[in-house]
Motif scaffolding. Sequence first.
Motif, PDB file in Angstrom:
ATOM      1  N   SER A  39       2.606   1.972  -6.329  1.00 41.83           N
ATOM      2  CA  SER A  39       2.239   1.076  -5.241  1.00 41.83           C
ATOM      3  C   SER A  39       1.037   0.219  -5.623  1.00 41.83           C
ATOM      4  CB  SER A  39       1.974   1.884  -3.973  1.00 41.83           C
ATOM      5  OG  SER A  39       0.987   2.868  -4.213  1.00 41.83           O
ATOM      6  N   GLN A  40       0.360  -0.335  -4.619  1.00 44.34           N
ATOM      7  CA  GLN A  40      -0.713  -1.296  -4.862  1.00 44.34           C
ATOM      8  C   GLN A  40      -1.826  -0.725  -5.737  1.00 44.34           C
ATOM      9  OE1 GLN A  40      -3.850  -2.974  -1.831  1.00 44.34           O
ATOM     10  NE2 GLN A  40      -1.954  -4.129  -1.539  1.00 44.34           N
ATOM     11  N   SER A  41      -2.152   0.546  -5.562  1.00 44.77           N
ATOM     12  CA  SER A  41      -3.220   1.158  -6.360  1.00 44.77           C
ATOM     13  C   SER A  41      -2.854   1.273  -7.828  1.00 44.77           C
ATOM     14  CB  SER A  41      -3.566   2.535  -5.799  1.00 44.77           C
ATOM     15  OG  SER A  41      -2.431   3.394  -5.829  1.00 44.77           O
ATOM     16  N   LYS A  68       0.828  -1.193   0.000  1.00 44.17           N
ATOM     17  CA  LYS A  68       0.000   0.000   0.000  1.00 44.17           C
ATOM     18  C   LYS A  68       0.870   1.253   0.000  1.00 44.17           C
ATOM     19  CE  LYS A  68      -4.184  -1.908   2.105  1.00 44.17           C
ATOM     20  NZ  LYS A  68      -5.008  -1.598   0.916  1.00 44.17           N
ATOM     21  N   LYS A  69       0.284   2.344  -0.477  1.00 49.83           N
ATOM     22  CA  LYS A  69       1.039   3.578  -0.694  1.00 49.83           C
ATOM     23  C   LYS A  69       1.663   4.110   0.590  1.00 49.83           C
ATOM     24  CE  LYS A  69       0.561   8.164  -2.782  1.00 49.83           C
ATOM     25  NZ  LYS A  69      -0.368   9.095  -3.478  1.00 49.83           N
ATOM     26  N   TYR A 120      -2.271  -9.095  -6.887  1.00 51.75           N
ATOM     27  CA  TYR A 120      -1.868  -7.823  -7.481  1.00 51.75           C
ATOM     28  C   TYR A 120      -0.673  -8.066  -8.398  1.00 51.75           C
ATOM     29  CZ  TYR A 120      -4.957  -5.423  -4.245  1.00 51.75           C
ATOM     30  OH  TYR A 120      -6.063  -4.984  -3.556  1.00 51.75           O
TER      31      TYR A 120
END
Length: 271
Positions: free
Chosen positions: A181-183, A158-159, A192
């Motif tokens: 990041s993940q997003s 995560k960010k 992911y």
Amino acid sequence: MAGLGATPRTKKPPREEQELPTPRAAARGCAKSRQSAPRGWARVPSSPTTPGKGRLVRRGPEDGPGSAPSPGALTPGRDGPGPRKIRSKLQHTRVLALDGTLLYSSLLARGQQDATATFTMGFQASSYTVHVKLRPHVQEFLESLSKTYEIFIYTTAKKDYAKKLLEVLDPKKKLIRHCLSQSDCVCSQGCYWKDLTRLGRDLAKTVALDHTMQGFPAQAANWISVPPWSGDPEDEELLRLLPALGRLGQAEDVRPEIQRQFQPCQPPTEG
């Protein structure tokens, strides 16, 4: 003066009597003045505030006449979460993973021993203490690459968590250009996956380093496997990679060179 034989001036008709183009005719003239997009291309605005004529991007095969171009077909350096390309000698891009490649993080108490840094992260109404160790020679590795390459970090974390790790890895913010990041990953079947087209860079000049193939399944030709690191103080893998990465920086297309110099990671055999 009219009595001397001068011809009197012709008066212009009032404005409302002049022949003005109809709104439909004006629209046709405006459309003709614009440059139409060639077949297979689409015109998109240059920016939300000053669209102008926009710019041309190639459509993907699945894009219909009225749809937006596919993400993989966007112009390098202008789209995606990656920053705008800097006009400099940094034409090649190096994409690096975080945990297991450049550093090791742990929530366990034993990870506190010899930790480079420790910080607290909140997750689902709970707080956790994270202990971070940097891989041997990582600073030398990043400083060497940053002189000739644009460095990206790409992680499935995560960010907020990635930001904390970057504060340990590059506290002065001089070595790493941008972090995804993940997003910025593609979520499929609960996993992911990293997608290098999200960088907005030329894939022919992009090399990705990761300790797992799960990172870049769609761009296997750009991927170099790095042995995972979990705290060995005698590890010298990053130093070993520097000469090979330097040679790749001279290639017009790194993908054939990666296939020639680096063998894909083979799964261990049983027995």
